[in-house]
Scaffold this motif. Sequence first.
Motif: not given
Length: 201
Positions: A89, A136-137, A139-141, A143-144, A147, A156-157, A160
């Motif tokens: 990520p 969204g993009m 935040e997802a990266l 979060a990965e 994780s 995370v937010r 981001a």
Amino acid sequence: MEVNRRTQADRTAATRTALIGAARALFAEDGFSAVGTQTIVAKAGVTRGALYHQFADKAELFVAVFEQVEEEVMAAVATAVADAAADGPIEALEVGAAAWLELCADPQVHRIVLIEAPVVLGWEQWREAGQRHALGMVEALIAEAVSSGAVAEQPVRPLAHVMIGALDEAAMYVARSPEPGKARAEMLDVTRRLIRAMTIE
């Protein structure tokens, strides 16, 4: 009757597409304030009545143009990230940031998203739109990355939001620079360092 309704819907969609396409080219070339509705409808090949049937005013038409450009930009960034087959990520974030800065060199993206939109929409609506499309993009990266242990455990937010703000400012810096090529190269290095700074050594 069903055929007539479908034909009318097709005509309406075609009119809307023509107006957005004409306005997009004109706004990118001359800016929002310099373009009159008569110029837009003439380029689109429709009447003023057709414009006002589709949009309340020129500002609402600009919003439609802006949203179209934003969606295309995010799709292009997502494609660049997918095509790069990034090794995790963090590298994906670097690829996305580089793609974003490269896309901002496009005159339509540069003028419509970075120069005109903050003025026409107002800063708050402009920021909200950017966050809606990109949050969204990113935040997802992130979060990965959290994780996987590449980034320390944290909310995370907020991170981001900070990253999006930094990337938007980087793009504005490049867009307003008298030497955009040099500015882009500098910002690519800065954003890469910023992204890498999140990682756990």
